[in-house]
Design an enzyme around this catalytic site. Structure first.
Site, mmCIF file in Angstrom:
data_model
loop_
_atom_site.group_PDB
_atom_site.id
_atom_site.type_symbol
_atom_site.label_atom_id
_atom_site.label_comp_id
_atom_site.label_asym_id
_atom_site.label_seq_id
_atom_site.Cartn_x
_atom_site.Cartn_y
_atom_site.Cartn_z
ATOM 1 C CE1 TYR A 160 -3.401 2.847 0.753
ATOM 2 C CE2 TYR A 160 -1.973 3.381 2.615
ATOM 3 C CZ TYR A 160 -3.028 3.711 1.776
ATOM 4 O OH TYR A 160 -3.686 4.905 1.943
ATOM 5 C CE LYS A 164 -3.311 5.838 -1.534
ATOM 6 N NZ LYS A 164 -4.287 6.622 -2.324
#
Length: 278
Positions: A160, A164
């Site tokens: 994750y 990002k």
């Protein structure tokens, strides 16, 4: 904001209880026409639904079904916005759709990791490509919602965080590429915000052979929403974001719970301390 000069904003990922829905409601309060998009229309908030149901000409919300992973769905959304705004274009595009994942790297399915990157990174790029002509017409603003996880190496959220981090670097690059076209780009470094985001995060299912099987209960607890216990209210966060948009902010904007302290820590503390605190 009079109807003749009413500005427009399209926001992805507007499911009730999330950042997108809070942003949509806040832009609505500021007099914008809001294109609230989401993959599952049944998850729209009652407030946005009620506004959209008003007679045409008296409503300031258009709800659009949009799957950001579907080129056809994206093309249909572009056509809908273009038909509604005409030659005014689109003033603001907010790439908000995304998903978290909590899982050890050694137990991550590579195909599932690619799907996460599809949603958190490739979909925003596809949205930029699709909507740039409308942003150019309005000399508009692009807002990409990234995360403080791009800067903080949180154990068990590496995929994750990497997705990002990729978005942060790309968004900062798009800022330079789109500026000559008259488009302003903001990159939101979102810190803690209290939402329903973890409702869709599955507890990790670790095989007995996993090196981390002994802490499987701890990992499951990280997906139950407790990480947001002390987070900022989504509507307060949304007000901070909208203020930044309206004051002409450019580049990275850190926002959310303890955003200023987090930014200062990143700028001033040695990497070894940042790692120890994560």
């Amino acid at each position: 904001m009079s109807a003749s000069i009413q500005k427009s904003v399209l926001i992805t990922g507007c499911s009730d209880g999330g950042i997108g829905s809070a942003l949509a409601e806040t832009f609505l309060e500021r007099g914008y026409h809001v294109f609230a998009t989401l993959r599952n229309l049944s998850k729209v908030s009652s407030r946005l639904s009620a506004e959209a149901a008003k007679p045409k000409g008296n409503n300031n919300v258009t709800i659009l079904q949009l799957d950001v992973l579907s080129p056809d769905s994206m093309a249909a959304a572009v056509a809908s916005v273009k038909a509604a705004t005409g030659d005014r274009g689109l003033d603001i595009l907010v790439n908000n759709s995304g998903q978290a994942q909590i899982l050890p790297a050694l137990d991550t399915d590579i195909d599932e990791a690619r799907k996460l990157f599809d949603l958190n990174f490739w979909a925003p790029l596809a949205m930029v490509q699709a909507f740039t002509p409308l942003l150019i017409e309005a000399r508009g603003c692009l807002v990409n919602n990234a995360s403080v996880s791009a800067y903080v190496p949180m154990p068990f959220s590496g995929t994750y965080g990497a997705s990002k981090a990729a978005l942060v670097l790309a968004s900062n690059t798009w800022q330079r590429e789109l500026a000559p076209l008259g488009i302003r780009t903001m990159t939101l470094i979102t810190c803690g915000v209290k939402t329903k985001a973890f409702d869709s995060v599955e507890a990790p299912q670790l095989p007995t052979s996993s090196y981390y099987h002994a802490i499987r209960d701890y990992l499951a607890q990280l997906t139950d929403g407790r990480l947001q216990n002390d987070a900022m209210d989504a509507h307060r966060y949304a007000r901070d974001v909208v203020r930044a948009v309206e004051r002409g902010a450019l580049g990275e904007v850190w926002v959310g719970q303890n955003a200023f302290a987090s930014r200062m820590a990143w700028l001033l503390l040695p990497w070894s301390i940042i790692v120890s605190l994560s």
